[in-house]
Design a protein around this motif. Structure first.
Motif, mmCIF file in Angstrom:
data_model
loop_
_atom_site.group_PDB
_atom_site.id
_atom_site.type_symbol
_atom_site.label_atom_id
_atom_site.label_comp_id
_atom_site.label_asym_id
_atom_site.label_seq_id
_atom_site.Cartn_x
_atom_site.Cartn_y
_atom_site.Cartn_z
ATOM 1 N N THR A 12 2.054 3.060 -10.201
ATOM 2 C CA THR A 12 1.275 3.257 -8.980
ATOM 3 C C THR A 12 1.221 1.970 -8.177
ATOM 4 O OG1 THR A 12 -0.829 2.692 -10.023
ATOM 5 C CG2 THR A 12 -0.191 5.011 -10.057
ATOM 6 N N VAL A 13 1.072 2.135 -6.877
ATOM 7 C CA VAL A 13 0.948 0.995 -5.966
ATOM 8 C C VAL A 13 -0.227 1.276 -5.044
ATOM 9 C CG1 VAL A 13 2.071 -0.382 -4.179
ATOM 10 C CG2 VAL A 13 3.442 0.608 -6.003
ATOM 11 N N SER A 14 -1.083 0.282 -4.848
ATOM 12 C CA SER A 14 -2.162 0.416 -3.873
ATOM 13 C C SER A 14 -2.124 -0.781 -2.933
ATOM 14 C CB SER A 14 -3.518 0.529 -4.564
ATOM 15 O OG SER A 14 -3.754 -0.592 -5.383
ATOM 16 N N GLY A 15 -2.364 -0.496 -1.651
ATOM 17 C CA GLY A 15 -2.306 -1.536 -0.638
ATOM 18 C C GLY A 15 -3.644 -2.238 -0.494
ATOM 19 N N GLY A 16 -3.588 -3.502 -0.188
ATOM 20 C CA GLY A 16 -4.769 -4.309 0.085
ATOM 21 C C GLY A 16 -4.486 -5.218 1.259
ATOM 22 N N SER A 17 -5.324 -6.183 1.457
ATOM 23 C CA SER A 17 -5.151 -7.114 2.562
ATOM 24 C C SER A 17 -4.012 -8.083 2.250
ATOM 25 C CB SER A 17 -6.445 -7.887 2.805
ATOM 26 O OG SER A 17 -6.304 -8.742 3.907
ATOM 27 N N ASN A 18 -2.926 -7.973 2.986
ATOM 28 C CA ASN A 18 -1.719 -8.795 2.806
ATOM 29 C C ASN A 18 -1.149 -8.716 1.396
ATOM 30 O OD1 ASN A 18 -3.562 -10.634 4.892
ATOM 31 N ND2 ASN A 18 -1.442 -10.356 5.502
ATOM 32 N N ALA A 19 -1.375 -7.585 0.693
ATOM 33 C CA ALA A 19 -0.918 -7.486 -0.688
ATOM 34 C C ALA A 19 -0.753 -6.031 -1.112
ATOM 35 C CB ALA A 19 -1.904 -8.175 -1.618
#
Length: 109
Positions: A12-19
């Motif tokens: 799984t991949v989750s997006g964050g602030s600049n990451a």
């Protein structure tokens, strides 16, 4: 054991602030993991690699907010090198917005 490591699952991949934060299930017989990534999709072993990851998670940082990043991960073994790539997962790197509590103004009548 000298068998080819399995493909990492539950990727799984989750997006964050600049990451982007990536997680997967640990693979028996893996000595490390390699993540392949791009911004177009259809990731394969010719895309940009991130190597020598020894945990079952990774934070890909310094990304551009608002962009989608695509990833696959592969287990690496001492005897067989990079094994089969996982299924593809993606996320959009987004800024984190802080919300302010509404102020409770006191009104005198």
């Amino acid at each position: 054991n000298t068998s080819t490591p399995a493909m990492p699952d539950n990727f799984t991949v989750s997006g964050g602030s600049n990451a982007s934060t990536l997680t997967w299930n640990q693979v028996d017989d893996a000595t490390s993991y390699t993540i392949f990534w791009n911004t177009e999709g259809e990731v394969d072993a010719n895309d940009s690699p991130i190597t020598s990851i020894t945990n079952d998670n990774y934070t890909h940082s310094n990304l551009e907010n608002g962009s989608r990043y695509y990833y696959k991960v592969a287990a690496v073994s001492k005897f067989y090198g990079t094994a089969i790539l996982s299924s593809e997962a993606s996320a959009i790197s987004l800024p984190i917005f802080k919300t302010r509590k509404p102020s409770m103004g006191i009104h005198m009548l």
